[in-house]
Each structure stands twice: as structure tokens, then as C-alpha cells.
Design an enzyme around this catalytic site. Structure first.
Site, PDB file in Angstrom:
ATOM      1  N   ASP A  16      10.799   0.967 -18.649  1.00  0.00           N
ATOM      2  CA  ASP A  16      10.063   0.630 -19.884  1.00  0.00           C
ATOM      3  C   ASP A  16      10.810  -0.262 -20.882  1.00  0.00           C
ATOM      4  OD1 ASP A  16       8.430   2.411 -18.603  1.00  0.00           O
ATOM      5  OD2 ASP A  16       8.147   3.759 -20.293  1.00  0.00           O
ATOM      6  N   LYS A 102       2.455   2.893 -15.376  1.00  0.00           N
ATOM      7  CA  LYS A 102       2.096   4.301 -15.596  1.00  0.00           C
ATOM      8  C   LYS A 102       1.380   4.433 -16.931  1.00  0.00           C
ATOM      9  CE  LYS A 102       6.765   5.076 -17.295  1.00  0.00           C
ATOM     10  NZ  LYS A 102       6.480   5.251 -18.706  1.00  0.00           N
ATOM     11  N   CYS A 146      10.970   8.754 -21.320  1.00  0.00           N
ATOM     12  CA  CYS A 146      10.663   8.273 -19.975  1.00  0.00           C
ATOM     13  C   CYS A 146      11.877   8.266 -19.050  1.00  0.00           C
ATOM     14  CB  CYS A 146       9.996   6.917 -20.051  1.00  0.00           C
ATOM     15  SG  CYS A 146       8.341   7.066 -20.762  1.00  0.00           S
TER      16      CYS A 146
HETATM   17  C1  VGL Z   1       8.078   6.561 -24.166  1.00  0.00           C
HETATM   18  C2  VGL Z   1       7.495   7.716 -26.051  1.00  0.00           C
HETATM   19  C3  VGL Z   1       6.172   7.498 -25.794  1.00  0.00           C
HETATM   20  C4  VGL Z   1       9.157   6.032 -23.277  1.00  0.00           C
HETATM   21  C5  VGL Z   1       6.758   6.332 -23.885  1.00  0.00           C
HETATM   22  O1  VGL Z   1       8.969   4.998 -22.617  1.00  0.00           O
HETATM   23  O2  VGL Z   1      10.219   6.669 -23.243  1.00  0.00           O
HETATM   24  N1  VGL Z   1       8.444   7.255 -25.240  1.00  0.00           N
HETATM   25  N2  VGL Z   1       5.819   6.816 -24.719  1.00  0.00           N
END
Ligand code: VGL
Length: 198
Positions: A16, A102, A146
């Protein structure tokens, strides 16, 4: 400990590294873009060795239970197709890198890469299995969500995991969340490395 990368068994997993998780983004990890040049070095290393590289992305529909307006924990972020959902422009992903997505299901948070699919709709675990991958080197954002979920799921699925300690960053909703996530990953069996050791 020095880690010898074996392209037959090892994969790099970049979690991410998207605009919305970097400074200026909708859900910025403080200093999140700091991981980019470090990850670029890991990418270079894995590429030289012809070892597989995966890059995950949060890829949400505009309406999802993941967002505060619809009962979730987070402001809207990484909405499919938006600039916020794009990878950080300085992330030097190789053309061979496999992008996995995802969070497309509006009913699920989907923090873990083990809830992600590639462009052909293949689950991450299936793709790893077909490649004979046994060990994952995991870095990216965010340490306490994540990255942690991916690492814990990977260990649970029987993979060995090495966390790239110099290429992760935490949201730290509560101060110390990132440190606690690191402890939790270690307690579950992950090991840790830095660029100098790979
Ligand atoms: C994430 C918070 C909300 C991440 C994704 O990628 O760690 N954190 N959504």
C-alpha cells in the site's frame, strides 16, 4: 543477520505505498513517503536476482463499510481509480511487479494482502503457491494495519516472514501502535531486516 535472497523461494511484498497513505494524502502516515527510496533499493535488489515482486494497493469503492460515513473507522481513502489510490509517483515498481488489489468488497475492511487478488482475480496465496514462494520480505504502509495483518496472515499460512524494518511506517492512531505492531509480528515469528543485510 544476513539474508540471502533465493529467487526460487523468496518474494518482495510492498504493501500500500499509495498517495493517500503519504503526506498530503487522505489518510497519511506521518513521513510515509520516507519508505519510498528505501523500497526502491529493495526493488532493485530483488530485480537483479529475478525474484518476484508484489505490490498491493487498497482499492475501495466510493461506498464501503470501511469508511466513517458508512460505519467504518476511516475517512475516505484509496477510492478506486483516483489519484489518492495511485502508487506514490517515486515508487520505482518494475514492469514485472505483480499488482494485487484489496478492499473492493464494500462489506470488508481487507487490511491483509491475503484478501487481495491479482489482475486475473487470482488470490495472493494462490499466486504465491504457484510460484513456489516460501518466504516473504514485507515492507510498506501502514505498520500497524496492512503490514501487520499481512505479516500475521502469512505466518498463519505457513510462510516465513522477514519485515523490512527500515521500510515501514505506522499510522499511530494511538501513540505506540507501530511499536506494538512490531512486537506482535516478532512474537508471532517474523524476523526483521534492513537494507544493509540483504
Ligand atoms: C490501511 C488504515 C486503513 C493500511 C488501510 O494500508 O495500512 N490503514 N486502511
Amino acid at each position: 543477520m544476513r539474508e540471502i535472497i533465493d529467487p526460487a523461494f523468496d518474494a518482495l511484498v510492498i504493501v500500500d505505498v499509495q498517495n493517500d497513505f503519504c503526506p498530503g494524502g487522505a489518510l497519511a502516515v506521518p513521513g510515509g513517503d520516507r519508505v519510498v527510496p528505501v523500497l526502491n533499493r529493495y526493488i532493485q535488489r530483488f530485480r537483479e536476482l529475478k525474484a518476484p515482486i508484489y505490490a498491493s494497493r487498497d482499492w475501495h469503492p466510493p461506498v464501503t463499510k470501511h469508511f466513517q460515513t458508512y460505519g467504518g473507522a476511516w475517512p475516505p481513502h484509496c477510492v478506486e481509480g483516483t489519484k489518492g489510490a495511485a502508487f506514490h509517483p517515486a515508487l520505482a515498481l518494475s514492469p514485472e511487479a505483480i499488482v494485487i488489489s484489496k478492499g473492493m468488497d464494500p462489506e470488508q475492511d481487507a487490511y491483509s494482502c491475503f484478501q487481495a487478488q491479482d489482475a486475473e482475480g487470482r488470490d495472493f496465496a494462490v499466486s504465491l503457491g504457484e510460484g513456489g514462494i516460501q518466504r516473504l520480505f514485507v515492507g510498506g504502509l501502514a505498520t500497524d494495519y496492512c503490514v501487520k495483518s499481512t505479516v500475521l496472515d502469512a505466518l498463519h499460512e505457513g510462510f516465513q516472514v522477514v519485515v523490512l524494518q527500515d521500510a515501514i511506517g505506522a499510522v499511530d492512531v494511538q501513540p505506540g501502535d507501530g511499536e506494538r505492531a512490531i512486537e506482535e509480528m516478532g512474537a508471532a515469528g517474523a524476523s526483521f531486516t534492513t537494507l544493509e543485510e540483504v
